[in-house]
Scaffold this active site. Structure first.
Site, PDB file in Angstrom:
ATOM      1  N   ASP A  83       1.017  -1.201  -0.048  1.00  0.00           N
ATOM      2  CA  ASP A  83      -0.072   0.049   0.021  1.00  0.00           C
ATOM      3  C   ASP A  83       0.945   1.173  -0.137  1.00  0.00           C
ATOM      4  OD1 ASP A  83      -3.245   0.535   0.793  1.00  0.00           O
ATOM      5  OD2 ASP A  83      -1.937   2.098   0.905  1.00  0.00           O
ATOM      6  N   LYS A 164     -11.757  -5.000  -5.999  1.00  0.00           N
ATOM      7  CA  LYS A 164     -13.067  -3.956  -5.826  1.00  0.00           C
ATOM      8  C   LYS A 164     -12.914  -2.966  -7.282  1.00  0.00           C
ATOM      9  CE  LYS A 164     -12.160  -0.420  -3.019  1.00  0.00           C
ATOM     10  NZ  LYS A 164     -12.262   0.133  -1.642  1.00  0.00           N
TER      11      LYS A 164
END
EC number: 2.1.1.166
Length: 209
Positions: A83, A164
């Site tokens: 991330d 997603k």
């Protein structure tokens, strides 16, 4: 100078956030985020994670998905997470902080994955939203394309992909591409996903690579 007032939309988001049952449950159970419940619902339906698996988690911070997956794959399993934001350590998770769009970060992530293929690639990545769909949707689609490229590089035959995606321009074409690469593809809207959000989760199993 007077204090700046929050916009109506940001105030509404805060009210929704703190009254959200999944936010409250995550806080009570000392979980990293409400996203934990989204991946739990997907696991209950699609049975993606098993003991000893190797999993790549893109857009991992603050760690809700990694936290859940570690509980499913056990001590012999492995999560490699990435991330742009910091993430507090989780036992069993090899975390790389960096921008996944950066080729140097991608190469560092591939180095951590190593020669062996992985069982699941999952992506909860999302851009910083401007509130303008004409800007936000292309940014979001770029991230999910990168996640799919990662699958093509590291996912084992018959492996799984969870991503997603925000519904909008490019969604149908993206879904078609995934259907060409996997045997079974489902579109899920977990209960923990806010109803107003355009987000859905594509769950693809049986990678043909």
């Amino acid at each position: 100078m007077g204090k700046k007032k929050r916009s109506a939309s940001s105030s509404r988001w805060l009210n929704e956030h703190f009254s959200d049952q999944f936010v409250q449950k995550a806080h009570k159970q000392k979980l990293r985020s409400r996203a934990y419940f989204k991946i739990d619902e997907i696991q209950q339906t699609d049975k993606l994670f098993k003991q000893g698996m190797t999993v790549v988690d893109l857009g991992a911070a603050p760690g809700g998905w990694s936290q859940y997956v570690v509980s499913q794959i056990g001590g012999k399993g492995r999560v490699i997470a990435c991330d742009i934001l910091e993430m507090d350590p989780i036992v069993g998770v090899d975390f790389l902080q960096g921008d996944f769009r950066d080729e140097n970060v991608l190469n560092a992530l591939l180095e951590r994955v190593g020669e062996a293929k992985v069982d699941v690639v999952m992506s909860d990545m999302a851009p910083n939203f401007s509130g303008m769909p004409s800007v936000d949707i292309p940014r979001a689609m770029y991230l999910v394309e990168l996640a799919l490229d990662m699958c093509k590089q590291v996912l084992a035959s018959k492996g799984s992909f969870v991503v997603k995606v925000f519904q909008g321009e490019g969604f149908d074409e993206y879904l078609r591409e995934i259907r060409s690469l996997f045997n079974v593809v489902k579109v899920r809207k977990p209960e923990a996903s806010r109803g107003r959000s355009r987000e859905v989760y594509i769950v693809a199993t049986g990678y043909k690579g």
